[in-house]
Design a protein around this motif. Sequence first.
Motif, PDB file in Angstrom:
ATOM      1  N   UNK A 241     -18.745   7.246   0.880  1.00 58.74           N
ATOM      2  CA  UNK A 241     -18.106   5.832   1.184  1.00 58.74           C
ATOM      3  C   UNK A 241     -17.139   5.248   0.284  1.00 58.74           C
ATOM      4  N   UNK A 242     -16.274   4.511   0.918  1.00 56.79           N
ATOM      5  CA  UNK A 242     -15.276   3.596  -0.031  1.00 56.79           C
ATOM      6  C   UNK A 242     -15.371   2.162   0.466  1.00 56.79           C
ATOM      7  N   UNK A 243     -15.007   1.356  -0.398  1.00 57.80           N
ATOM      8  CA  UNK A 243     -15.426  -0.192   0.108  1.00 57.80           C
ATOM      9  C   UNK A 243     -14.237  -1.093  -0.728  1.00 57.80           C
ATOM     10  N   UNK A 244     -13.590  -1.925  -0.018  1.00 59.58           N
ATOM     11  CA  UNK A 244     -12.775  -2.803  -0.865  1.00 59.58           C
ATOM     12  C   UNK A 244     -11.602  -3.319  -0.339  1.00 59.58           C
ATOM     13  N   UNK A 245     -10.422  -3.564  -0.965  1.00 62.00           N
ATOM     14  CA  UNK A 245      -9.669  -4.450  -0.251  1.00 62.00           C
ATOM     15  C   UNK A 245      -8.344  -3.523   0.385  1.00 62.00           C
ATOM     16  N   UNK A 246      -7.588  -4.348   1.219  1.00 60.78           N
ATOM     17  CA  UNK A 246      -6.285  -3.612   1.860  1.00 60.78           C
ATOM     18  C   UNK A 246      -5.199  -4.511   1.902  1.00 60.78           C
ATOM     19  N   UNK A 247      -4.098  -4.282   1.499  1.00 57.64           N
ATOM     20  CA  UNK A 247      -2.626  -4.905   1.897  1.00 57.64           C
ATOM     21  C   UNK A 247      -1.994  -4.242   3.074  1.00 57.64           C
ATOM     22  N   UNK A 248      -1.793  -5.173   3.937  1.00 57.14           N
ATOM     23  CA  UNK A 248      -0.921  -4.574   5.135  1.00 57.14           C
ATOM     24  C   UNK A 248       0.275  -5.554   5.177  1.00 57.14           C
ATOM     25  N   UNK A 249       1.334  -4.891   5.378  1.00 55.07           N
ATOM     26  CA  UNK A 249       2.767  -5.572   5.373  1.00 55.07           C
ATOM     27  C   UNK A 249       3.633  -4.701   6.264  1.00 55.07           C
ATOM     28  N   UNK A 250       4.528  -5.797   6.924  1.00 52.19           N
ATOM     29  CA  UNK A 250       5.508  -5.273   7.857  1.00 52.19           C
ATOM     30  C   UNK A 250       6.842  -4.987   7.055  1.00 52.19           C
ATOM     31  N   UNK A 251       6.613  -5.867   5.774  1.00 48.90           N
ATOM     32  CA  UNK A 251       8.000  -5.867   5.123  1.00 48.90           C
ATOM     33  C   UNK A 251       8.124  -4.528   4.322  1.00 48.90           C
ATOM     34  N   UNK A 252       9.120  -3.916   4.029  1.00 47.13           N
ATOM     35  CA  UNK A 252       9.155  -2.774   3.047  1.00 47.13           C
ATOM     36  C   UNK A 252       8.568  -2.714   1.731  1.00 47.13           C
TER      37      UNK A 252
END
Length: 253
Positions: free
Chosen positions: A75-86
């Motif tokens: 397993x992995x567990x943690x944070x994610x950044x999602x961006x529409x900008x480059x």
Amino acid sequence: MPLRFATYNVHACVGADRACDPARIAAVLAEIDADVVGLQEVSARGDTRGDQFAYLERATGMTAVAGPNIVRPEARFGNVLLTRRPLLDARLVDLSVDPYEPRGAVVADIDADRGRRVRVVVTHLGLRVWERARQHARLGEIIAARGEVPVVILGDFNSWWPDIKVLRHLGPRLAWRKTPASFPAHLPVLALDRIRAVPDTVVGRVRTHGSRLARQASDHLPVVADIMLRRGDAASEEEIAPSSPARARMIRR
């Protein structure tokens, strides 16, 4: 033009009905329609729930930077950044305090608008007052190193009385505004999830997204803010050096 930022603890995509439903989280993100999102408690397992890191990138059509704090064979567990900008660059910062659960932050630079760099920090802080105090100090160092680049911090700060004054020690570098309660989702009473901008470029109110779907999808509500970059708030186009495709692929893994 303003950018919409959101922070959302997705509770491994497990909702109030105890069902694990990443599609429901993706639908909440579609309702919010943010340019940049910080997610906490994202999971990837070798069972039927699959890889939520990869799923949410595909479902939203946004670029993802994965920041797992716990990495095990199963397993992995943690944070994610999602961006529409480059995405220009990204790195992972360890905020762990022994002997407690590993914690960390995704620190990424994005091209906000025609060469205007903004640094985004996505994090999930610890459960204990003194643990958070050390993590606040590390966040202060990240802010101090920003130069002229504005910083937006998205995260589950886990901060409530009695350590709310500890959070304030970040001072004028971190805008202090009334943050709405976001936990628990069905009847929010604690303001655990926060958005902070340096310098203070938040326009309008910081608000929770309390749709019917959001109240079912996780045990936290998303927190949303619209941020306007003023003239001089961001680095010039000449200062931007986009990261290589190889670097972006490495971060997403």
